[in-house]
Design an enzyme around this catalytic site. Sequence first.
Site, short mmCIF file in Angstrom:
data_model
loop_
_atom_site.label_atom_id
_atom_site.label_comp_id
_atom_site.label_asym_id
_atom_site.label_seq_id
_atom_site.Cartn_x
_atom_site.Cartn_y
_atom_site.Cartn_z
CD GLU A 257 4.90 4.15 1.13
OE1 GLU A 257 5.99 4.05 1.71
OE2 GLU A 257 4.43 5.24 0.75
CB CYS A 296 7.65 -0.59 6.85
SG CYS A 296 6.36 0.58 7.29
P1 NAP Z 1 4.82 -9.34 0.23
O1 NAP Z 1 5.09 -10.78 0.30
O2 NAP Z 1 5.41 -8.56 -0.88
O3 NAP Z 1 3.23 -9.21 0.23
C1 NAP Z 1 2.60 -7.96 0.19
C2 NAP Z 1 1.26 -8.09 -0.51
O4 NAP Z 1 1.47 -8.43 -1.90
C3 NAP Z 1 0.38 -9.21 0.06
O5 NAP Z 1 -0.95 -8.75 0.06
C4 NAP Z 1 0.58 -10.34 -0.95
O6 NAP Z 1 -0.50 -11.24 -0.98
C5 NAP Z 1 0.67 -9.55 -2.24
N1 NAP Z 1 1.31 -10.26 -3.33
C6 NAP Z 1 2.21 -11.26 -3.28
N2 NAP Z 1 2.58 -11.62 -4.52
C7 NAP Z 1 1.89 -10.83 -5.39
C8 NAP Z 1 1.84 -10.71 -6.81
N3 NAP Z 1 2.57 -11.49 -7.60
N4 NAP Z 1 1.02 -9.79 -7.36
C9 NAP Z 1 0.28 -8.98 -6.57
N5 NAP Z 1 0.29 -9.06 -5.22
C10 NAP Z 1 1.08 -9.95 -4.64
O7 NAP Z 1 5.26 -8.58 1.55
P2 NAP Z 1 4.97 -9.00 3.05
O8 NAP Z 1 5.92 -10.07 3.38
O9 NAP Z 1 3.51 -9.21 3.30
O10 NAP Z 1 5.32 -7.65 3.82
C11 NAP Z 1 6.53 -7.43 4.48
C12 NAP Z 1 7.32 -6.34 3.79
O11 NAP Z 1 6.52 -5.18 3.63
C13 NAP Z 1 8.52 -5.91 4.58
O12 NAP Z 1 9.65 -5.92 3.77
C14 NAP Z 1 8.20 -4.50 5.01
O13 NAP Z 1 9.31 -3.64 5.10
C15 NAP Z 1 7.27 -4.02 3.95
N6 NAP Z 1 6.40 -3.02 4.50
C16 NAP Z 1 6.54 -1.73 4.07
C17 NAP Z 1 5.72 -0.74 4.57
C18 NAP Z 1 5.82 0.67 4.10
O14 NAP Z 1 4.92 1.44 4.37
N7 NAP Z 1 6.86 1.06 3.43
C19 NAP Z 1 4.74 -1.05 5.53
C20 NAP Z 1 4.65 -2.36 5.95
C21 NAP Z 1 5.48 -3.34 5.42
P3 NAP Z 1 -0.43 -12.63 -0.17
O15 NAP Z 1 -0.33 -12.27 1.26
O16 NAP Z 1 -1.70 -13.29 -0.52
O17 NAP Z 1 0.79 -13.33 -0.67
#
Ligand code: NAP
Length: 519
Positions: A257, A296
């Site tokens: 997602e 999102c």
């Molecule tokens: P993110 O930086 O990609 O982080 C998401 C998760 O991935 C966090 O738990 C993060 O851990 C982890 N992560 C980071 N690097 C990783 C790696 N190399 N390997 C495995 N896991 C890793 O995203 P975000 O900034 O938290 O979230 C915002 C985005 O999510 C927005 O773009 C939004 O649109 C999207 N979103 C989508 C939905 C949906 O249902 N489609 C819902 C909500 C949000 P850490 O926090 O420890 O870095």
Amino acid sequence: MSELLSNYVSGQWQAGTGAGTVLRDPVLGTELVRVDATGLDLAGAFRFARETGGAALRALTYKERAGLLSAAVKVLQANRDAYYEISTANSGTVKNDTAVDVDGGIYTLGVYAKIGEGLGDRHYLVDGEAARLAKDPLFQSQHILSPTRGVALFINAFNFPSWGLWEKAAPALLSGVPIIVKPATTTAWLTQRMVQDVVNAGIFPAGAISVICGSSAGLLDQLEAFDVVSFTGSADTAAVIRSHPAVTKKSVRVNIEADSVNSALLLPGEAAGNEAMDLLVKEVAREMTVKSGQKCTAIRRVLVPEALYSPVAQALSARLAKTTVGNPRNEGVRMGSVVNREQYNTVLQGLEYLKAQAEVLHDGAAVALVDADAAIACCVGPTLLGTRNAAGSDASDRVHDTEVFGPVATLVPYRDLAHALQLIRRGQGSLVASVYGSDPAALAHAATELADSHGRVHVISPDVAALHSGHGNVMPQSLHGGPGRAGGGEELGGVRALNFYHRRSAVQASTAVLGPIQA
Ligand code: NAP
């Protein structure tokens, strides 16, 4: 130093051995708690979940597991006040926004408890009708769905520490699959606390639920062939997960997602100030401001007939001007902060990037904060941009490509319906589009035109004005996910969510053998 939150793995609470990452209050700037996952035996944790948790869950029927979900709902409801306090402190949300996350999560869990009850005392599901494979009807093929004998790893985004946990956990646990959840570090506290309450209540068998707060390092390396990963977050992290050897070599099933540039569309033929236009204005203002636009599913592009650009701009700006922004503890505040300083800076950068191809119709920067220090609080006022005219909508690539994860939307005027649909498709696939109008046939036509590029189409006509569930609210009965840039995933959608946690197999046999399997 603040409290270091424990992780729960291998049936034990275990603190990380590092100094930990500090979680802060985004409005007051104060230190809240720390999280750390250094030194955990991840291989042991995954093995314990897979073998001990998985076996115990699979020994139960769907109906029995549904009973566990119901018991978890009761525990979470009993501790709701604590979750509201954590959410306000760590996510900077006003009560109404906390409800979307906390109560939305508990509600979703409850819906899956009901679905599970209806599945009865079975250990696998029968998928469709049997099909004849030979002239003689004696030899047939029956598909069945069996719970996968692996673990479900959840890697979650910062914006829904409660709902993001339970919307994934409910169908997994109901399916009989143990879960390991890794919340986003910034807001891990609420997830950790909810898991702690449910674990301490002794509802689920040992190994069914684990929580790891802190770095994601090494998690994906633990995955085996029958495990699944459900990820919510940015497209960049999604790409890292998709290219991990567990996925490319062991075929670990992945659900993604990701981000999405969602649209709201006011159909051609609607008059300025009529009910359809009012409904659009109300919904866009709500979507921009709920959780400070950190959803999102939030509306990012607002498509209106060229002739209605100015009336919609004026009506929307008037609504946004009433939004009080600041300390979520102050009863007079409607919108709190974004989640941290990093997101604050990212939102402001994104705004500047969009502004280069748009005009500012309502400027959130001019908003005075209520009960909050602008030098500390990560508060962003709601900002409405516009691409001026239909030619501007064509010329702007940024509005169609850029998700600014904050209280920001852009008004996009179009010439005719074909032009509007073409502009929406430039989002490359989104989670949700909403359509506003008063002609049922025109609404039905637009909905089916948008369906292939959206996981959900939310249609708002005057007859459902007081009934509809909201553009951005993800209801467990409906699909959540979207094609293309939205990640290509599918979650929820009632019983459909269980598919991800099951393996489909065709049993080819005599009807005498298939009879007991189908029973
Ligand atoms: P993110 O930086 O990609 O982080 C998401 C998760 O991935 C966090 O738990 C993060 O851990 C982890 N992560 C980071 N690097 C990783 C790696 N190399 N390997 C495995 N896991 C890793 O995203 P975000 O900034 O938290 O979230 C915002 C985005 O999510 C927005 O773009 C939004 O649109 C999207 N979103 C989508 C939905 C949906 O249902 N489609 C819902 C909500 C949000 P850490 O926090 O420890 O870095």
